[in-house]
Design a protein around this motif. Structure first.
Motif, PDB file in Angstrom:
ATOM      1  N   THR A  74       0.845  -1.188   0.000  1.00  0.00           N
ATOM      2  CA  THR A  74       0.000   0.000   0.000  1.00  0.00           C
ATOM      3  C   THR A  74       0.887   1.246   0.000  1.00  0.00           C
ATOM      4  OG1 THR A  74      -0.048  -0.127   2.406  1.00  0.00           O
ATOM      5  CG2 THR A  74      -1.865  -1.191   1.224  1.00  0.00           C
ATOM      6  N   SER A  78       0.867   4.395   5.079  1.00  0.00           N
ATOM      7  CA  SER A  78       0.025   3.423   5.781  1.00  0.00           C
ATOM      8  C   SER A  78       0.814   2.260   6.370  1.00  0.00           C
ATOM      9  CB  SER A  78      -1.032   2.864   4.815  1.00  0.00           C
ATOM     10  OG  SER A  78      -0.410   2.098   3.774  1.00  0.00           O
ATOM     11  N   THR A 174       2.122  11.742   2.216  1.00  0.00           N
ATOM     12  CA  THR A 174       1.675  10.415   1.785  1.00  0.00           C
ATOM     13  C   THR A 174       2.776   9.582   1.139  1.00  0.00           C
ATOM     14  OG1 THR A 174       0.798  11.556  -0.171  1.00  0.00           O
ATOM     15  CG2 THR A 174      -0.777  10.921   1.539  1.00  0.00           C
TER      16      THR A 174
END
Length: 365
Positions: A74, A78, A174
């Motif tokens: 992912t 995360s 991210t």
């Protein structure tokens, strides 16, 4: 009879390559379930790889008692929480690079693993298993390379606007970093794999190719703990994509092919200093036993580590060495000074290498 391990896969991007690796090891693994928020890609992969179950609920994988391994493919931000949940649910873990977003998270995961009753976490560094690099390791183990002097590594790839159209890419919160973290990290892991950990780095970094938050071009000058030096360059602005690794030892020069994404594979060149020594090198290489490479080989070795209760072929410490280099490079870029390693708890970037404004943004997300 060989015990098959059951794998639950999280992700549907780079996970496709993982599934190919599991497929080539069909006698060792089976994949009964894949989880992805992208239904189109996830269901397509299930059809192509004959995976019987698709879900969008990651928590359901942790709750299952029929899975041996959770494979995490992912987005980087995360990774830590998914690894934690998987380990605490009693599963072994495979996790894509970059493993985590700080050295602090690596050290916290070491504590989680220590109380996990033998669960294993294997970071992905599949480039290690190319035959070219494995031949160099063989020559070093046989004492045929000699004293290490200098390593040069070039990761010169191309990434245009289409690549950054994926929403989580190019953003500190991210993707967690730029080309140093997400692209050159494989080649830089190969540096640590051959020479051990780094001792100090001086680095310049810049965003020159695309209008993104993170770096896409960098140069690093590195002192290794074994006394040798290294120069590393990375750009995502090379219209001709190449990767090149060149290792200079007292008795040998080893040089990779230029293929950007398979530079660990044959045919590498191994040039000795004398005809007699070249004959010894050639004789050692003639006895090299070829194996599978890439994900296929790394997964095969992970199966062996679980079944035989050994350390995984790539360890948490290996990931720490890699992320220390990234952390130190970012620190050097921001301070204009060489940064020593290891990165310890009193270092200003130990808890995060994100710039201050990105840390604030990520905390509020």
């Amino acid at each position: 009879m060989t015990r098959k391990l059951r794998v639950g896969v999280l992700g549907a991007g780079i996970a496709e390559r993982h599934l190919t690796g599991f497929g080539w090891n069909s006698g060792l693994f089976e994949v009964p379930v894949l989880c992805s928020l992208d239904a189109d890609r996830g269901q397509r992969l299930c059809e192509e790889h004959k995976i019987p179950e698709y879900t969008q609920d990651a928590e359901s994988l942790f709750a299952r008692d029929d899975l041996d391994i959770i494979d995490i493919a992912t987005p980087p931000s995360s990774h830590f929480e998914l690894c934690r949940k998987a380990i605490e649910s009693g599963k072994h873990v495979i996790c894509e690079k970059p493993l985590f977003g700080s050295i602090a998270e690596v050290d916290e995961m070491a504590k989680i693993l220590a109380r996990s009753n033998g669960r294993k976490l294997m970071p992905i560094f599949q480039y290690r298993y190319g035959s070219g690099l494995q031949k160099l390791k063989l020559l070093i183990e046989r004492g045929l390379a000699g004293k290490p002097f200098l390593t040069t590594i070039e990761t010169h790839w191309w990434r245009g606007p289409d690549y950054y159209a994926v929403p989580w890419r190019g953003k500190w919160a991210t993707e967690l970093g730029g080309g140093l973290l997400g692209h050159a990290i494989h080649a830089h892991d190969m540096l640590n794999y051959v020479h051990g950990p780094c001792a100090e780095v001086f680095s310049y970094g810049a965003t020159l190719v695309n209008p993104i938050e993170v770096e896409d071009t960098a140069s690093l000058s590195v002192k290794m703990k074994n006394g040798s030096l290294a120069t590393l360059s990375m750009t995502l602005g090379s219209r001709k994509e190449i990767s090149r690794l060149r290792f200079c030892f007292s008795n040998l020069v080893a040089e990779s092919i230029l293929e950007p994404y398979t530079m660990g594979r044959d045919p590498w060149t191994f040039i000795a200093g004398t005809e007699d020594h070249q004959a010894r090198v050639d004789a050692a290489l003639a006895g090299y036993e070829a194996k599978e490479d890439g994900y296929t080989r790394q997964f095969e070795l992970f199966h062996r580590a679980i079944v035989e209760e050994r350390d995984p072929p790539v360890t948490l410490q290996d990931a720490r060495n890699s992320l220390e280099l990234v952390t130190a490079a970012y620190h050097s870029q921001r301070t204009g000074r060489p940064t020593p390693m290891p990165i310890t708890a009193d270092h200003s970037l130990y808890g995060s290498w994100l710039p201050e404004e990105a840390r604030t943004s990520a905390a509020g997300a």
